[in-house]
Design an enzyme around this catalytic site. Sequence first.
Site, PDB file in Angstrom:
ATOM      1  N   LYS A   1      27.212  40.362  10.941  1.00 35.56           N
ATOM      2  CA  LYS A   1      27.413  41.309   9.849  1.00 35.56           C
ATOM      3  C   LYS A   1      28.828  41.877   9.822  1.00 35.56           C
ATOM      4  O   LYS A   1      29.372  42.154   8.753  1.00 35.56           O
ATOM      5  CB  LYS A   1      26.377  42.438   9.944  1.00 35.56           C
ATOM      6  CG  LYS A   1      24.962  41.985   9.619  1.00 35.56           C
ATOM      7  CD  LYS A   1      23.992  43.152   9.591  1.00 35.56           C
ATOM      8  CE  LYS A   1      22.601  42.706   9.168  1.00 35.56           C
ATOM      9  NZ  LYS A   1      21.635  43.819   9.126  1.00 35.56           N
TER      10      LYS A   1
ATOM     11  N   LYS B   1      19.076  32.350   5.638  1.00 34.50           N
ATOM     12  CA  LYS B   1      17.907  33.203   5.444  1.00 34.50           C
ATOM     13  C   LYS B   1      17.883  33.752   4.018  1.00 34.50           C
ATOM     14  O   LYS B   1      18.929  34.081   3.446  1.00 34.50           O
ATOM     15  CB  LYS B   1      17.959  34.361   6.448  1.00 34.50           C
ATOM     16  CG  LYS B   1      16.752  35.277   6.426  1.00 34.50           C
ATOM     17  CD  LYS B   1      16.927  36.380   7.461  1.00 34.50           C
ATOM     18  CE  LYS B   1      15.808  37.394   7.370  1.00 34.50           C
ATOM     19  NZ  LYS B   1      16.001  38.537   8.291  1.00 34.50           N
TER      20      LYS B   1
ATOM     21  N   LYS C   1      18.502  39.808   0.438  1.00 43.39           N
ATOM     22  CA  LYS C   1      18.700  40.697  -0.714  1.00 43.39           C
ATOM     23  C   LYS C   1      20.149  40.681  -1.173  1.00 43.39           C
ATOM     24  O   LYS C   1      20.437  40.965  -2.332  1.00 43.39           O
ATOM     25  CB  LYS C   1      18.337  42.135  -0.333  1.00 43.39           C
ATOM     26  CG  LYS C   1      16.963  42.356   0.236  1.00 43.39           C
ATOM     27  CD  LYS C   1      16.854  43.783   0.769  1.00 43.39           C
ATOM     28  CE  LYS C   1      15.598  44.006   1.590  1.00 43.39           C
ATOM     29  NZ  LYS C   1      15.580  45.315   2.246  1.00 43.39           N
TER      30      LYS C   1
END
Length: 354
Positions: free
Chosen positions: A115, A217, A220
């Site tokens: 991230k 994956k 959102k």
Amino acid sequence: MTEFKPLVFSGVQPTGNLHLGNYLGAIRKFVALQANNDCIYCVVDMHALTAQLVHEDMPGQIRSITAAFLAAGIDPEKHIVFNQSAVPQHAELAWIFNCVARIGWMNRMTQFKDKAGKDREQASLGLYAYPSLMAADILVYRATHVPVGDDQKQHLELTRDIAMKFNLDYMEHIRRSGYGIDITVGDEPVHAYFPMVEPLIDGPAPRVMSLRDGTKKMSKSDASDLSRINLLDDEENISKKIRKAKTDPDGLPSEIAGLAGRPEADNLVGIYAALADKSKADVLAAFGGQQFSVFKPALVDLAVHVLSPITGEMRRLMADPGHIDNVLRDGSARARARAEVTMKQVRDIIGFIY
């Protein structure tokens, strides 16, 4: 108490639209687990700040996750549904765990590396310390089991490390306080305050992948809305997204081994299996040898059948925010009462005066 009382805890971040991966990987498991377990389910709004500091509609996002919990079938009266920020004991225990956890442990967390990317110096301290707060979320209730996707398994292992170090460092304090339980970790006897949490990872699709790239994956945050099926998508959008889902030229194999090296095919088969409560082998037994032009319409029908009732109920609940807020207030009050029992004992163990 001679053993830890079984308790299931898990949470979902209120960031962006919930999608099929959230439902299959988490929420549907939550519903199944409540039949035979004491469960606490949390909207982890404090964690949402690690993804994005300023949210234009945080209340709406919190209510949306809560609506999804309720629409999917979670019972907020028999169990607890609440939002994390309403229970300040999470943050209090997280600070203690920041002092228990080691820098080296945090440096090994692959999700932070993913991230934060290349510019880690600009990442927030909250993102770096995220696993300590996650450990506090779980252990402030002394939960014993957590349903997680395989991407969170490393964080759960860190939760166990934090619990173990606290138990060992404070073992004599725990013994004197009378709050501990004798357990064995490996071959080592430990007089423990916190349990060694166990992950619950099962089902044919524990990790749902993007419809546009089977190696990533479902997320959102993906720029393409075609990469995911949102829980609020209508029948037309579900159909469009599945029809446009990336595949390969070959038909479906008859055996699971035939899915090797075919991530998009494997993903669609896994989604069908999870929605139908079947194994991938069962799905391939039914569709093996057929083309995706046959399989995709069947997957559309199944997805619409399973998701449409949830979508309709979510929309009904979100039209009544007062009801959702009442559910959260009630759950938060009950969660605070449980969490405060733990924190009073932790303060005693540490030696804080309060």
